[in-house]
Enzyme design. Structure first.
Site, PDB file in Angstrom:
ATOM      1  CG  LEU A  79      -2.216  -1.573   1.117  1.00  0.00           C
ATOM      2  CD1 LEU A  79      -2.567  -1.477   2.360  1.00  0.00           C
ATOM      3  CD2 LEU A  79      -2.898  -0.765   0.019  1.00  0.00           C
ATOM      4  N   PRO A  80       0.301   2.461  -0.489  1.00  0.00           N
ATOM      5  CG  PRO A  80      -1.137   3.705  -1.471  1.00  0.00           C
ATOM      6  CD  PRO A  80      -1.380   2.464  -0.994  1.00  0.00           C
ATOM      7  CB  THR A 121       8.153   2.000   1.966  1.00  0.00           C
ATOM      8  OG1 THR A 121       9.382   0.998   0.936  1.00  0.00           O
ATOM      9  CG2 THR A 121       9.202   2.919   2.523  1.00  0.00           C
ATOM     10  CE  LYS A 135      12.091   0.598   0.433  1.00  0.00           C
ATOM     11  NZ  LYS A 135      12.721   0.583  -1.119  1.00  0.00           N
ATOM     12  CE  LYS A 148       5.959   5.299   1.365  1.00  0.00           C
ATOM     13  NZ  LYS A 148       5.663   5.014   0.794  1.00  0.00           N
TER      14      LYS A 148
HETATM   15  P1  NAD Z   1       0.526   2.427  -6.446  1.00  0.00           P
HETATM   16  O1  NAD Z   1       0.321   3.624  -6.100  1.00  0.00           O
HETATM   17  O2  NAD Z   1       0.737   2.306  -7.185  1.00  0.00           O
HETATM   18  O3  NAD Z   1      -0.511   1.071  -5.529  1.00  0.00           O
HETATM   19  C1  NAD Z   1      -0.759   1.150  -4.348  1.00  0.00           C
HETATM   20  C2  NAD Z   1      -2.028   0.675  -4.558  1.00  0.00           C
HETATM   21  O4  NAD Z   1      -2.945   1.029  -3.727  1.00  0.00           O
HETATM   22  C3  NAD Z   1      -3.083   0.863  -5.998  1.00  0.00           C
HETATM   23  O5  NAD Z   1      -3.041   0.651  -6.947  1.00  0.00           O
HETATM   24  C4  NAD Z   1      -4.390   1.785  -4.706  1.00  0.00           C
HETATM   25  O6  NAD Z   1      -5.475   2.212  -5.959  1.00  0.00           O
HETATM   26  C5  NAD Z   1      -3.719   0.710  -3.866  1.00  0.00           C
HETATM   27  N1  NAD Z   1      -5.059   0.729  -2.115  1.00  0.00           N
HETATM   28  C6  NAD Z   1      -4.609   2.161  -2.435  1.00  0.00           C
HETATM   29  N2  NAD Z   1      -5.340   2.386  -0.523  1.00  0.00           N
HETATM   30  C7  NAD Z   1      -5.512   2.032  -0.589  1.00  0.00           C
HETATM   31  C8  NAD Z   1      -6.678   0.430  -0.350  1.00  0.00           C
HETATM   32  N3  NAD Z   1      -6.906   1.571   1.424  1.00  0.00           N
HETATM   33  N4  NAD Z   1      -7.300  -0.249  -0.160  1.00  0.00           N
HETATM   34  C9  NAD Z   1      -6.459  -0.987  -0.940  1.00  0.00           C
HETATM   35  N5  NAD Z   1      -5.866  -1.148  -1.862  1.00  0.00           N
HETATM   36  C10 NAD Z   1      -5.817   0.869  -1.946  1.00  0.00           C
HETATM   37  O7  NAD Z   1       2.364   2.007  -5.084  1.00  0.00           O
HETATM   38  P2  NAD Z   1       3.216   1.639  -5.970  1.00  0.00           P
HETATM   39  O8  NAD Z   1       4.323   1.605  -6.375  1.00  0.00           O
HETATM   40  O9  NAD Z   1       3.182   0.416  -6.130  1.00  0.00           O
HETATM   41  O10 NAD Z   1       4.001   1.360  -4.255  1.00  0.00           O
HETATM   42  C11 NAD Z   1       3.134   0.425  -3.391  1.00  0.00           C
HETATM   43  C12 NAD Z   1       4.194   0.411  -2.076  1.00  0.00           C
HETATM   44  O11 NAD Z   1       5.703  -0.254  -2.474  1.00  0.00           O
HETATM   45  C13 NAD Z   1       4.835   1.989  -1.311  1.00  0.00           C
HETATM   46  O12 NAD Z   1       4.861   2.175   0.025  1.00  0.00           O
HETATM   47  C14 NAD Z   1       5.878   2.675  -2.441  1.00  0.00           C
HETATM   48  O13 NAD Z   1       6.758   3.157  -1.446  1.00  0.00           O
HETATM   49  C15 NAD Z   1       6.688   0.837  -2.254  1.00  0.00           C
HETATM   50  N6  NAD Z   1       7.514   0.534  -3.183  1.00  0.00           N
HETATM   51  C16 NAD Z   1       7.972   1.925  -4.600  1.00  0.00           C
HETATM   52  C17 NAD Z   1       9.155   1.061  -5.273  1.00  0.00           C
HETATM   53  C18 NAD Z   1       8.514   1.489  -7.202  1.00  0.00           C
HETATM   54  O14 NAD Z   1       9.252   1.121  -7.676  1.00  0.00           O
HETATM   55  N7  NAD Z   1       7.259   1.604  -7.408  1.00  0.00           N
HETATM   56  C19 NAD Z   1       9.878   0.293  -4.746  1.00  0.00           C
HETATM   57  C20 NAD Z   1       9.930   0.144  -3.932  1.00  0.00           C
HETATM   58  C21 NAD Z   1       9.111  -0.088  -2.727  1.00  0.00           C
END
Ligand code: NAD
Length: 289
Positions: free
Chosen positions: A64-65, A93, A168, A243
């Site tokens: 999740l975000p 994260t 992390k 972030k």
């Molecule tokens: P993203 O925004 O693409 O995905 C998050 C998903 O969560 C979305 O599809 C959103 O609709 C869903 N969501 C939000 N609130 C919700 C709820 N209450 N119930 C159900 N679903 C819900 O983000 P991402 O890039 O997939 O990142 C996710 C996590 O991974 C973050 O914490 C980010 O910091 C971490 N991360 C991302 C990367 C990267 O390169 N994108 C790398 C390492 C870590």
């Protein structure tokens, strides 16, 4: 194993698909209908709420975000709704304090929980080559390891609850600061009349070497293929680096730790993102130097 997966965005979508490929029965929920449709295409059963998805689950994985969303999803719809025997794994994260708070609430309600944030971006999530840094007790880690191994190439036990998040953000604080230092050096080397390839050949074998230089060189045409060679598209967005730096600086404040380089990196990425560059790869900060 019957696994509920919450949050099927850029990262979670590929991770859930890899759990399906490993033979797990994955029950998915996301607020986004598009994300859910992609999960269905990848073989997940889809649900209309978190509560519905976690029914009968043996494990719950979330991606999740941010911490506020993790807190509210677990507090309202996972703890007390999933079977008490389910292992809870949050791969998002988030800040260390929230990770510890949610894990403590889960533990009080009788669940085992780990924080398991990842290193590696969308390509690693899709390819099943993520690195997981895991915080939780030995018994919870032992249960988590096999599930995480289906989504990554490395699973490391960092310590007790919150230790995965601590590892992390400390790692990414190094990454943010070394990327800026590497960008500065390449920009200055050119102003001093050095050929950037010659500077790379020297520094990549000398004491200035770092992952930011040799695996992810911020200058196009120098070093291995990196987002710089693709006009800074794809890769790790500057907004996500910001972030992580904000989480690191906040954690340092809470812990009474001095992080002058991390704090300066946060300021520079803040300005970079505010100027409309948050969607570019984080190495594009070289354009400001
Ligand atoms: P993203 O925004 O693409 O995905 C998050 C998903 O969560 C979305 O599809 C959103 O609709 C869903 N969501 C939000 N609130 C919700 C709820 N209450 N119930 C159900 N679903 C819900 O983000 P991402 O890039 O997939 O990142 C996710 C996590 O991974 C973050 O914490 C980010 O910091 C971490 N991360 C991302 C990367 C990267 O390169 N994108 C790398 C390492 C870590």
């Amino acid at each position: 194993m019957k696994i509920a997966f919450i949050g099927l965005g850029n990262m979670g979508g590929g991770m859930a698909a890899n759990l399906v490929k490993a033979g797990h029965e994955v029950h998915a929920f996301d607020l986004s209908p598009d994300a859910l449709a992609r999960a269905a295409d990848n073989g997940c059963a889809t649900h209309t709420s978190v509560r519905e998805a976690v029914q009968g689950a043996e494990a719950v994985v979330s991606m999740l975000p941010n911490g506020a969303i993790v807190d509210s999803v677990y507090g309202a719809d996972v703890i007390g709704q999933a079977p008490q025997t389910a292992l809870l794994l949050d791969c998002s994260t988030i800040d260390v304090a929230t990770a510890r708070k949610v894990a403590a609430a889960a533990s009080t309600a009788g669940y085992a929980m780990v924080d398991a944030p990842v290193s590696g971006g969308i390509a690693a999530a899709n390819g099943g080559t993520l690195t997981f840094m895991v915080g939780g007790d030995d018994a919870a880690f032992a249960r988590a390891e096999a599930i995480l191994a289906a989504m990554g190439k490395t699973v490391i036990h960092a310590g007790g609850s919150g230790a995965g998040q601590a590892a992390k953000i400390c790692n990414n604080m190094i990454l943010g600061a070394t990327m800026i230092a590497t960008c500065e050096a390449f920009a200055m080397a050119q102003k001093l009349g050095l050929d950037p390839q010659v500077f790379y050949d020297i520094s990549s074998k000398a004491s200035g070497q770092s992952w930011s230089m040799t695996s992810y060189c911020p200058l196009p045409g120098v070093g291995p293929q990196s987002p710089a060679d693709n006009d800074y598209q794809g890769g790790f967005a500057a907004a996500l680096m910001l972030k992580d730096l904000k989480l690191a600086v906040a954690a340092a404040r809470d812990a009474g730790s001095q992080v002058p380089m991390g704090a300066r990196a946060e300021e520079l990425y803040e300005a970079f993102a505010a100027a409309g560059n948050g969607g570019l790869d984080f190495s594009a900060i070289i354009r400001t130097l």
